[in-house]
Motif scaffolding. Structure first.
Motif, PDB file in Angstrom:
ATOM      1  N   MET A 167     -17.051 -16.989  -1.136  1.00 52.56           N
ATOM      2  CA  MET A 167     -15.780 -16.331  -0.970  1.00 52.56           C
ATOM      3  C   MET A 167     -14.975 -16.469  -2.256  1.00 52.56           C
ATOM      4  N   ASN A 168     -14.252 -15.409  -2.590  1.00 48.44           N
ATOM      5  CA  ASN A 168     -13.391 -15.407  -3.771  1.00 48.44           C
ATOM      6  C   ASN A 168     -11.989 -15.001  -3.365  1.00 48.44           C
ATOM      7  N   ILE A 169     -11.019 -15.447  -4.138  1.00 45.20           N
ATOM      8  CA  ILE A 169      -9.645 -14.991  -3.947  1.00 45.20           C
ATOM      9  C   ILE A 169      -9.368 -13.956  -5.021  1.00 45.20           C
ATOM     10  N   VAL A 170      -8.878 -12.799  -4.599  1.00 43.02           N
ATOM     11  CA  VAL A 170      -8.616 -11.670  -5.477  1.00 43.02           C
ATOM     12  C   VAL A 170      -7.109 -11.490  -5.588  1.00 43.02           C
ATOM     13  N   ASP A 171      -6.626 -11.279  -6.808  1.00 42.03           N
ATOM     14  CA  ASP A 171      -5.211 -11.018  -7.018  1.00 42.03           C
ATOM     15  C   ASP A 171      -4.762  -9.875  -6.104  1.00 42.03           C
ATOM     16  N   LEU A 172      -3.613 -10.040  -5.487  1.00 40.95           N
ATOM     17  CA  LEU A 172      -3.141  -9.050  -4.522  1.00 40.95           C
ATOM     18  C   LEU A 172      -2.895  -7.689  -5.168  1.00 40.95           C
ATOM     19  N   ASP A 173      -2.484  -7.656  -6.427  1.00 40.97           N
ATOM     20  CA  ASP A 173      -2.302  -6.368  -7.110  1.00 40.97           C
ATOM     21  C   ASP A 173      -3.629  -5.644  -7.297  1.00 40.97           C
ATOM     22  N   VAL A 174      -4.676  -6.393  -7.605  1.00 38.19           N
ATOM     23  CA  VAL A 174      -6.016  -5.810  -7.744  1.00 38.19           C
ATOM     24  C   VAL A 174      -6.478  -5.281  -6.386  1.00 38.19           C
ATOM     25  N   ALA A 175      -6.253  -6.058  -5.336  1.00 35.66           N
ATOM     26  CA  ALA A 175      -6.630  -5.622  -3.990  1.00 35.66           C
ATOM     27  C   ALA A 175      -5.851  -4.370  -3.591  1.00 35.66           C
ATOM     28  N   ALA A 176      -4.576  -4.319  -3.947  1.00 36.14           N
ATOM     29  CA  ALA A 176      -3.752  -3.146  -3.620  1.00 36.14           C
ATOM     30  C   ALA A 176      -4.293  -1.897  -4.296  1.00 36.14           C
ATOM     31  N   ARG A 177      -4.672  -2.023  -5.556  1.00 39.62           N
ATOM     32  CA  ARG A 177      -5.242  -0.860  -6.252  1.00 39.62           C
ATOM     33  C   ARG A 177      -6.551  -0.431  -5.598  1.00 39.62           C
ATOM     34  N   GLN A 178      -7.335  -1.405  -5.150  1.00 38.38           N
ATOM     35  CA  GLN A 178      -8.605  -1.074  -4.515  1.00 38.38           C
ATOM     36  C   GLN A 178      -8.392  -0.329  -3.197  1.00 38.38           C
ATOM     37  N   ILE A 179      -7.489  -0.816  -2.363  1.00 40.26           N
ATOM     38  CA  ILE A 179      -7.272  -0.127  -1.081  1.00 40.26           C
ATOM     39  C   ILE A 179      -6.606   1.216  -1.294  1.00 40.26           C
ATOM     40  N   GLU A 180      -5.725   1.329  -2.291  1.00 43.17           N
ATOM     41  CA  GLU A 180      -5.119   2.631  -2.594  1.00 43.17           C
ATOM     42  C   GLU A 180      -6.187   3.638  -3.021  1.00 43.17           C
ATOM     43  N   SER A 181      -7.145   3.186  -3.800  1.00 37.81           N
ATOM     44  CA  SER A 181      -8.248   4.050  -4.206  1.00 37.81           C
ATOM     45  C   SER A 181      -9.075   4.461  -2.982  1.00 37.81           C
ATOM     46  N   LEU A 182      -9.273   3.529  -2.087  1.00 40.20           N
ATOM     47  CA  LEU A 182     -10.060   3.784  -0.884  1.00 40.20           C
ATOM     48  C   LEU A 182      -9.377   4.807   0.028  1.00 40.20           C
ATOM     49  N   ILE A 183      -8.062   4.659   0.226  1.00 40.90           N
ATOM     50  CA  ILE A 183      -7.368   5.563   1.148  1.00 40.90           C
ATOM     51  C   ILE A 183      -6.833   6.811   0.449  1.00 40.90           C
ATOM     52  N   GLY A 184      -6.877   6.809  -0.881  1.00 43.72           N
ATOM     53  CA  GLY A 184      -6.463   7.992  -1.627  1.00 43.72           C
ATOM     54  C   GLY A 184      -4.964   8.199  -1.696  1.00 43.72           C
ATOM     55  N   SER A 185      -4.215   7.105  -1.604  1.00 50.23           N
ATOM     56  CA  SER A 185      -2.764   7.212  -1.618  1.00 50.23           C
ATOM     57  C   SER A 185      -2.148   5.879  -2.033  1.00 50.23           C
ATOM     58  N   LYS A 186      -1.020   5.945  -2.716  1.00 49.48           N
ATOM     59  CA  LYS A 186      -0.282   4.735  -3.055  1.00 49.48           C
ATOM     60  C   LYS A 186       0.415   4.217  -1.807  1.00 49.48           C
ATOM     61  N   ILE A 187       0.509   2.890  -1.714  1.00 49.00           N
ATOM     62  CA  ILE A 187       1.252   2.262  -0.626  1.00 49.00           C
ATOM     63  C   ILE A 187       2.166   1.199  -1.229  1.00 49.00           C
ATOM     64  N   PRO A 188       3.335   0.979  -0.627  1.00 48.14           N
ATOM     65  CA  PRO A 188       4.261   0.000  -1.196  1.00 48.14           C
ATOM     66  C   PRO A 188       3.765  -1.438  -1.073  1.00 48.14           C
ATOM     67  N   THR A 189       2.993  -1.719  -0.045  1.00 48.10           N
ATOM     68  CA  THR A 189       2.411  -3.043   0.164  1.00 48.10           C
ATOM     69  C   THR A 189       1.265  -2.911   1.161  1.00 48.10           C
ATOM     70  N   ILE A 190       0.408  -3.905   1.197  1.00 48.69           N
ATOM     71  CA  ILE A 190      -0.768  -3.854   2.066  1.00 48.69           C
ATOM     72  C   ILE A 190      -0.379  -4.353   3.458  1.00 48.69           C
ATOM     73  N   VAL A 191       0.186  -3.453   4.241  1.00 50.12           N
ATOM     74  CA  VAL A 191       0.553  -3.759   5.625  1.00 50.12           C
ATOM     75  C   VAL A 191       0.129  -2.572   6.503  1.00 50.12           C
ATOM     76  N   PRO A 192      -0.096  -2.826   7.794  1.00 48.06           N
ATOM     77  CA  PRO A 192      -0.572  -1.757   8.671  1.00 48.06           C
ATOM     78  C   PRO A 192       0.290  -0.498   8.674  1.00 48.06           C
ATOM     79  N   ASP A 193       1.605  -0.649   8.742  1.00 50.67           N
ATOM     80  CA  ASP A 193       2.460   0.532   8.836  1.00 50.67           C
ATOM     81  C   ASP A 193       2.388   1.393   7.577  1.00 50.67           C
ATOM     82  N   ALA A 194       2.284   0.768   6.401  1.00 53.91           N
ATOM     83  CA  ALA A 194       2.167   1.532   5.159  1.00 53.91           C
ATOM     84  C   ALA A 194       0.848   2.298   5.111  1.00 53.91           C
ATOM     85  N   ILE A 195      -0.224   1.668   5.580  1.00 52.79           N
ATOM     86  CA  ILE A 195      -1.524   2.338   5.607  1.00 52.79           C
ATOM     87  C   ILE A 195      -1.514   3.472   6.633  1.00 52.79           C
TER      88      ILE A 195
END
Length: 136
Positions: A1-29
């Protein structure tokens, strides 16, 4: 297991969903993807193992990469947790020992498999959803 910087994770999920989000929370997604189909967590699903089974995490190929964001991810010195699906059970024990709470403790949990383009969201309101995203 690794810990990933939250900003890096945010960019990854934004790339996955195809949209910018203000933070990684269910309502934003949910806002970014449109209306998601939420399902109530059944009575009797009261521990990490049962929740992981409900989400189908144990049925993934063992080498599937998972990225997990919990409320702990937002604390100083923490971040997203990255692991293979085969390590998820071990991660749950490590998390419980290290943070004195379960992974699925009633808080928001967002998990994604970047290569498989799958997303699991557990909302603190007692609902969950699983999304298989199409390729961009």
């Amino acid at each position: 297991m690794n810990i990933v910087d939250l900003d890096v994770a945010a960019r990854q999920i934004e790339s996955l969903i195809g949209s910018k989000i203000p933070t990684i929370v269910p309502d934003a997604i949910d806002d970014a993807l449109g209306t998601l189909q939420w399902t109530s967590i059944p009575t009797g699903v009261e521990d990490d193992d049962a929740m992981a089974k409900l989400l189908g995490l144990y049925s993934l190929p063992p080498d599937t990469e998972l990225v997990v964001v919990t409320d702990v991810s937002f604390k100083d010195g923490s971040g997203a947790f990255a692991m293979s699906a085969s390590q998820f059970g071990e991660f749950q024990a490590w998390y419980s020992d290290g943070f004195s709470e379960r992974v699925f403790s009633g808080c928001d949990v967002i998990i994604w498999a970047p290569v498989d383009r799958r997303l699991w969201i557990v909302h603190h309101e007692g609902v969950y959803t699983t999304v298989h995203l199409s390729a961009p």
